[in-house]
Design a protein around this motif. Sequence first.
Motif, PDB file in Angstrom:
ATOM      1  N   GLY A 182       2.165   6.079  -4.310  1.00  0.00           N
ATOM      2  CA  GLY A 182       0.808   6.623  -4.261  1.00  0.00           C
ATOM      3  C   GLY A 182       0.663   7.728  -3.230  1.00  0.00           C
ATOM      4  N   PHE A 202      -5.762   3.692  -5.308  1.00  0.00           N
ATOM      5  CA  PHE A 202      -4.345   3.572  -5.655  1.00  0.00           C
ATOM      6  C   PHE A 202      -3.480   3.431  -4.405  1.00  0.00           C
ATOM      7  CE2 PHE A 202      -0.171   4.721  -7.138  1.00  0.00           C
ATOM      8  CZ  PHE A 202      -0.143   4.493  -8.500  1.00  0.00           C
ATOM      9  N   TYR A 225       4.813   3.056 -13.144  1.00  0.00           N
ATOM     10  CA  TYR A 225       5.302   3.136 -11.751  1.00  0.00           C
ATOM     11  C   TYR A 225       6.828   3.019 -11.757  1.00  0.00           C
ATOM     12  CZ  TYR A 225       4.367   2.369  -6.731  1.00  0.00           C
ATOM     13  OH  TYR A 225       4.260   2.482  -5.372  1.00  0.00           O
ATOM     14  N   ALA A 258       0.828  -1.214   0.000  1.00  0.00           N
ATOM     15  CA  ALA A 258       0.000   0.000   0.000  1.00  0.00           C
ATOM     16  C   ALA A 258       0.858   1.259   0.000  1.00  0.00           C
ATOM     17  CB  ALA A 258      -0.923  -0.020   1.217  1.00  0.00           C
TER      18      ALA A 258
END
Length: 451
Positions: free
Chosen positions: A25, A224, A103, A21
Amino acid sequence: MNQSEQWSTKLGFILSAAGSAIGLGAIWKFPYVAGVSGGGIFFLIFLFFTLVIGFPLLLAEFVIGRSTQQNAIQAYKVIAPNTKWYYIGYLGVITCFILLSFYSVVGGWIIIYIINTALGRLNGLNAAEYADIFGQTISNPLISISVHFLFMLITIIVVGKGVQNGIEKASKIMMPLLFILFTLLIIRSLTLPNASLGIKFLFYPDFSKVTSEGILAALGQSFFTLSVGVSVMVAYSSYVPKTTNLSKSALSIVCMNIFIVILAGLAIFPAVFSFGLKPDSGPVLLFQVLPNVFNQMTFGMFFFLLFLILFLFAALTSAFSMLEIIVGVIAKGNQKLRKKWSWIIGLAIFIFGIPSALSYGIWADFQLFDKIIFDVADYLVSNILMPIGALLISIFVPAKMKKSMIYEELQSEGPIPKALFQGWYVLVRYVAPIAIILVLFDLLGIWDTIF
Ligand code: PHE
């Protein structure tokens, strides 16, 4: 890791899920999207979506994963045999493929900065010079492709070896260190002249700045940052022992993420205003702002280097999860196949990402819908594919899983009050799908056509 293997410790799962996570982002994407979408109002909407939709769906993915103990495709097949619901898993795989392709380009930018800082090239410049150096480096095709390759290479090697479990040990040191460096950064940023303008920009919600695009961007941003909607969390939670409390894990990941988002905002925006930079500079924002702040500190470049290494680590742990889910689906726990497919898929992602890497340089004029290729890929993933994936998961869970079974799964570690469970269920079953549909339709202008 193969299917029967479990995380070595309870903390291992949380650390790895948090590792997936927490990444670009929260640290890179949030400031830039908030910067173009009105600051405080964006933050508020993002917070709302994260708590009301992102969090419940994260927990829903955990339930799917742990109750089936299967990979991102099989999990859906086990719950809903002989149906097409497993396409949710394939959608996640495709989304992660595209996602990782750009990314990794940003991951490459971090590597560029590490090299430049280590070589002392960033000592004592002014804001315009920092922006210039950065612009020149990322527009150089050879450099931007090489560092994009390097980032993919590290990802391929780690996922190919299946040693993410080892990475979890490193996270125990790296993550807290990242928090500490952020604190240093924020102290410096907040004590710059005009810092209060940045605070106001980040926290003061100007409701006149609400747009359909901004609302969708906030929704996409909340998925995201939590890695929700692409079944990565389904795959990660399939290794979790029944003794782990899923709701607490989901909650701690959400809190950590919000915390990092606030840290990133507090580090960036005061400096943006203090150095006369523009908050709406787009994806380059963080990279243009950071060196200025570190430059104002004693031993600034040393701290900058340390910060960049931790930042790279955070980005890599997210990248591992994207490649892992794709390879996991193909290799199905077979070690030999895992290595081979990590290379094949990883290299394919590298090639697919080359246009994104070139879009800040020689391909800058090549645009679709008025956007450079990098932005098209980012928009497609964050604002279309992830919300659709999340929508499908929110329909799948109540449609195909027995409510009593979900309740039991969530209580395997200890009792959960019925009312709390009921509240979560309502969020997943009604609030999430309705909100996502409203936001998507709003963007397409469908409401305007109907009313
Ligand atoms: N959550 C990660 C980040 O914020 C990105 C990500 C999305 C990772 C989806 C895996 C799956 O950087």
